[in-house]
Design a protein around this motif. Structure first.
Motif, PDB file in Angstrom:
ATOM      1  N   VAL A  35      11.300   2.641  -6.214  1.00  0.00           N
ATOM      2  CA  VAL A  35       9.984   2.111  -5.885  1.00  0.00           C
ATOM      3  C   VAL A  35      10.130   0.811  -5.112  1.00  0.00           C
ATOM      4  O   VAL A  35      10.933  -0.046  -5.463  1.00  0.00           O
ATOM      5  CB  VAL A  35       9.165   1.858  -7.175  1.00  0.00           C
ATOM      6  N   ASN A  36       9.341   0.688  -4.057  1.00  0.00           N
ATOM      7  CA  ASN A  36       9.235  -0.570  -3.332  1.00  0.00           C
ATOM      8  C   ASN A  36       7.803  -1.066  -3.521  1.00  0.00           C
ATOM      9  O   ASN A  36       6.875  -0.481  -2.967  1.00  0.00           O
ATOM     10  CB  ASN A  36       9.543  -0.384  -1.847  1.00  0.00           C
ATOM     11  N   PRO A  37       7.613  -2.145  -4.296  1.00  0.00           N
ATOM     12  CA  PRO A  37       6.242  -2.583  -4.575  1.00  0.00           C
ATOM     13  C   PRO A  37       5.498  -3.092  -3.347  1.00  0.00           C
ATOM     14  O   PRO A  37       4.278  -3.204  -3.367  1.00  0.00           O
ATOM     15  CB  PRO A  37       6.425  -3.692  -5.611  1.00  0.00           C
ATOM     16  N   TYR A  38       6.190  -3.377  -2.277  1.00  0.00           N
ATOM     17  CA  TYR A  38       5.554  -3.894  -1.073  1.00  0.00           C
ATOM     18  C   TYR A  38       5.228  -2.802  -0.063  1.00  0.00           C
ATOM     19  O   TYR A  38       4.595  -3.079   0.955  1.00  0.00           O
ATOM     20  CB  TYR A  38       6.434  -4.958  -0.422  1.00  0.00           C
ATOM     21  N   ALA A  39       5.652  -1.568  -0.301  1.00  0.00           N
ATOM     22  CA  ALA A  39       5.427  -0.485   0.654  1.00  0.00           C
ATOM     23  C   ALA A  39       3.951  -0.146   0.806  1.00  0.00           C
ATOM     24  O   ALA A  39       3.538   0.376   1.834  1.00  0.00           O
ATOM     25  CB  ALA A  39       6.208   0.758   0.242  1.00  0.00           C
ATOM     26  N   GLY A  40       3.153  -0.445  -0.187  1.00  0.00           N
ATOM     27  CA  GLY A  40       1.737  -0.139  -0.114  1.00  0.00           C
ATOM     28  C   GLY A  40       0.982  -1.000   0.882  1.00  0.00           C
ATOM     29  O   GLY A  40      -0.111  -0.640   1.321  1.00  0.00           O
ATOM     30  N   CYS A  41       1.546  -2.145   1.270  1.00  0.00           N
ATOM     31  CA  CYS A  41       0.862  -3.069   2.178  1.00  0.00           C
ATOM     32  C   CYS A  41       1.115  -2.759   3.648  1.00  0.00           C
ATOM     33  O   CYS A  41       0.349  -3.199   4.504  1.00  0.00           O
ATOM     34  CB  CYS A  41       1.309  -4.496   1.899  1.00  0.00           C
ATOM     35  N   LEU A  42       2.159  -2.012   3.950  1.00  0.00           N
ATOM     36  CA  LEU A  42       2.561  -1.800   5.340  1.00  0.00           C
ATOM     37  C   LEU A  42       1.473  -1.183   6.217  1.00  0.00           C
ATOM     38  O   LEU A  42       1.203  -1.699   7.307  1.00  0.00           O
ATOM     39  CB  LEU A  42       3.838  -0.962   5.393  1.00  0.00           C
ATOM     40  N   PRO A  43       0.804  -0.109   5.798  1.00  0.00           N
ATOM     41  CA  PRO A  43      -0.230   0.446   6.677  1.00  0.00           C
ATOM     42  C   PRO A  43      -1.355  -0.539   6.963  1.00  0.00           C
ATOM     43  O   PRO A  43      -1.883  -0.571   8.078  1.00  0.00           O
ATOM     44  CB  PRO A  43      -0.755   1.661   5.904  1.00  0.00           C
ATOM     45  N   MET A  44      -1.723  -1.344   5.992  1.00  0.00           N
ATOM     46  CA  MET A  44      -2.795  -2.315   6.213  1.00  0.00           C
ATOM     47  C   MET A  44      -2.377  -3.381   7.216  1.00  0.00           C
ATOM     48  O   MET A  44      -3.176  -3.799   8.052  1.00  0.00           O
ATOM     49  CB  MET A  44      -3.202  -2.961   4.897  1.00  0.00           C
ATOM     50  N   VAL A  45      -1.119  -3.804   7.135  1.00  0.00           N
ATOM     51  CA  VAL A  45      -0.626  -4.840   8.055  1.00  0.00           C
ATOM     52  C   VAL A  45      -0.626  -4.327   9.486  1.00  0.00           C
ATOM     53  O   VAL A  45      -0.932  -5.063  10.416  1.00  0.00           O
ATOM     54  CB  VAL A  45       0.786  -5.307   7.629  1.00  0.00           C
ATOM     55  N   ILE A  46      -0.345  -3.044   9.666  1.00  0.00           N
ATOM     56  CA  ILE A  46      -0.315  -2.466  11.005  1.00  0.00           C
ATOM     57  C   ILE A  46      -1.722  -2.124  11.483  1.00  0.00           C
ATOM     58  O   ILE A  46      -2.071  -2.314  12.646  1.00  0.00           O
ATOM     59  CB  ILE A  46       0.607  -1.232  11.031  1.00  0.00           C
ATOM     60  N   GLN A  47      -2.551  -1.627  10.583  1.00  0.00           N
ATOM     61  CA  GLN A  47      -3.884  -1.164  10.961  1.00  0.00           C
ATOM     62  C   GLN A  47      -4.853  -2.312  11.214  1.00  0.00           C
ATOM     63  O   GLN A  47      -5.754  -2.191  12.043  1.00  0.00           O
ATOM     64  CB  GLN A  47      -4.427  -0.268   9.854  1.00  0.00           C
ATOM     65  N   LEU A  48      -4.676  -3.431  10.553  1.00  0.00           N
ATOM     66  CA  LEU A  48      -5.611  -4.546  10.682  1.00  0.00           C
ATOM     67  C   LEU A  48      -5.748  -5.053  12.120  1.00  0.00           C
ATOM     68  O   LEU A  48      -6.878  -5.191  12.602  1.00  0.00           O
ATOM     69  CB  LEU A  48      -5.221  -5.678   9.733  1.00  0.00           C
ATOM     70  N   PRO A  49      -4.663  -5.334  12.858  1.00  0.00           N
ATOM     71  CA  PRO A  49      -4.846  -5.795  14.244  1.00  0.00           C
ATOM     72  C   PRO A  49      -5.523  -4.753  15.141  1.00  0.00           C
ATOM     73  O   PRO A  49      -6.294  -5.117  16.027  1.00  0.00           O
ATOM     74  CB  PRO A  49      -3.423  -6.085  14.734  1.00  0.00           C
ATOM     75  N   ASN A  61       2.614   7.653  -1.725  1.00  0.00           N
ATOM     76  CA  ASN A  61       3.783   7.946  -2.560  1.00  0.00           C
ATOM     77  C   ASN A  61       4.218   6.718  -3.349  1.00  0.00           C
ATOM     78  O   ASN A  61       4.588   6.826  -4.522  1.00  0.00           O
ATOM     79  CB  ASN A  61       4.942   8.461  -1.705  1.00  0.00           C
ATOM     80  N   SER A  62       4.190   5.563  -2.719  1.00  0.00           N
ATOM     81  CA  SER A  62       4.565   4.336  -3.413  1.00  0.00           C
ATOM     82  C   SER A  62       3.602   4.039  -4.560  1.00  0.00           C
ATOM     83  O   SER A  62       4.019   3.671  -5.659  1.00  0.00           O
ATOM     84  CB  SER A  62       4.577   3.163  -2.426  1.00  0.00           C
ATOM     85  N   THR A  63       2.320   4.239  -4.310  1.00  0.00           N
ATOM     86  CA  THR A  63       1.313   4.014  -5.360  1.00  0.00           C
ATOM     87  C   THR A  63       1.511   4.990  -6.510  1.00  0.00           C
ATOM     88  O   THR A  63       1.418   4.608  -7.684  1.00  0.00           O
ATOM     89  CB  THR A  63      -0.098   4.161  -4.769  1.00  0.00           C
ATOM     90  N   ARG A  64       1.808   6.238  -6.192  1.00  0.00           N
ATOM     91  CA  ARG A  64       2.037   7.246  -7.231  1.00  0.00           C
ATOM     92  C   ARG A  64       3.243   6.883  -8.089  1.00  0.00           C
ATOM     93  O   ARG A  64       3.194   6.953  -9.320  1.00  0.00           O
ATOM     94  CB  ARG A  64       2.224   8.621  -6.598  1.00  0.00           C
ATOM     95  N   LYS A  65       4.341   6.472  -7.431  1.00  0.00           N
ATOM     96  CA  LYS A  65       5.537   6.077  -8.179  1.00  0.00           C
ATOM     97  C   LYS A  65       5.275   4.851  -9.043  1.00  0.00           C
ATOM     98  O   LYS A  65       5.757   4.759 -10.175  1.00  0.00           O
ATOM     99  CB  LYS A  65       6.697   5.799  -7.216  1.00  0.00           C
TER     100      LYS A  65
END
Length: 172
Positions: free
Chosen positions: A139-153, A96-100
């Protein structure tokens, strides 16, 4: 400049710094030994990452393999699907963030053309207008990074579990 350092932005900055600090602490436990052959993982391993995260993840994957009739490949695939399903709400936020962001891209380009000078005052005005546009569009331009930050570990722990568990490493 005062608008950038408002209480709301200061809280966001502190939250981001706290998230980065926690992320750095988690990854600092991910350090592997420099030996050629990996040491097998156990509950009595030397650091907390190995003893509490990698070991139990390894045991979970081994349990899935036992349920799947001893197939370690299927166990890894099923574990990955489970993680993806758990992270699905975060991925929806990212999409959704990317779409916005794509929807407001023409407006951002217009702002960049309008404030194309390189002096400090023009750059500050561009930043203010960009933040205003983000706020209006929700729009939050940083919202797109959250899943990667959680999924990486999690994926790093899966890699270490495979690498340091003899059954998963050899597939036997």
């Amino acid at each position: 400049m005062k608008d950038i350092l408002s209480k709301k932005n200061a809280r966001r900055l502190l939250a981001a710094l706290a998230l980065v600090t926690v992320f750095a602490l988690v990854l600092s436990g991910c350090a592997t030994q420099t030996t050629q052959k990996p040491t097998p993982i156990s509950h009595n391993s030397s650091n907390w990452w190995d003893a509490w995260v990698v070991y139990y993840l390894s045991q979970f994957v081994l349990w899935i393999a036992k349920v799947c009739g001893g197939s370690y490949g299927w166990a890894i695939i099923i574990f990955t699907v489970i993680i993806r399903v758990i992270l699905l709400p975060l991925n929806a936020v990212q999409i959704n963030s990317t779409r916005k962001m794509q929807e407001i891209q023409p407006e951002l380009k217009a702002l960049q053309e309008k404030y194309s000078a390189k002096d400090l005052e023009t750059r500050n005005k561009l930043n203010e207008e960009t933040q205003k546009l983000y706020k209006e569009a929700g729009v939050n331009p940083y919202a797109g990074c959250l899943p990667m930050v959680i999924q990486l570990p999690v994926m790093w722990a899966l890699y270490q579990a495979i690498w340091r568990t003899p059954e998963l490493q050899n597939g036997k």
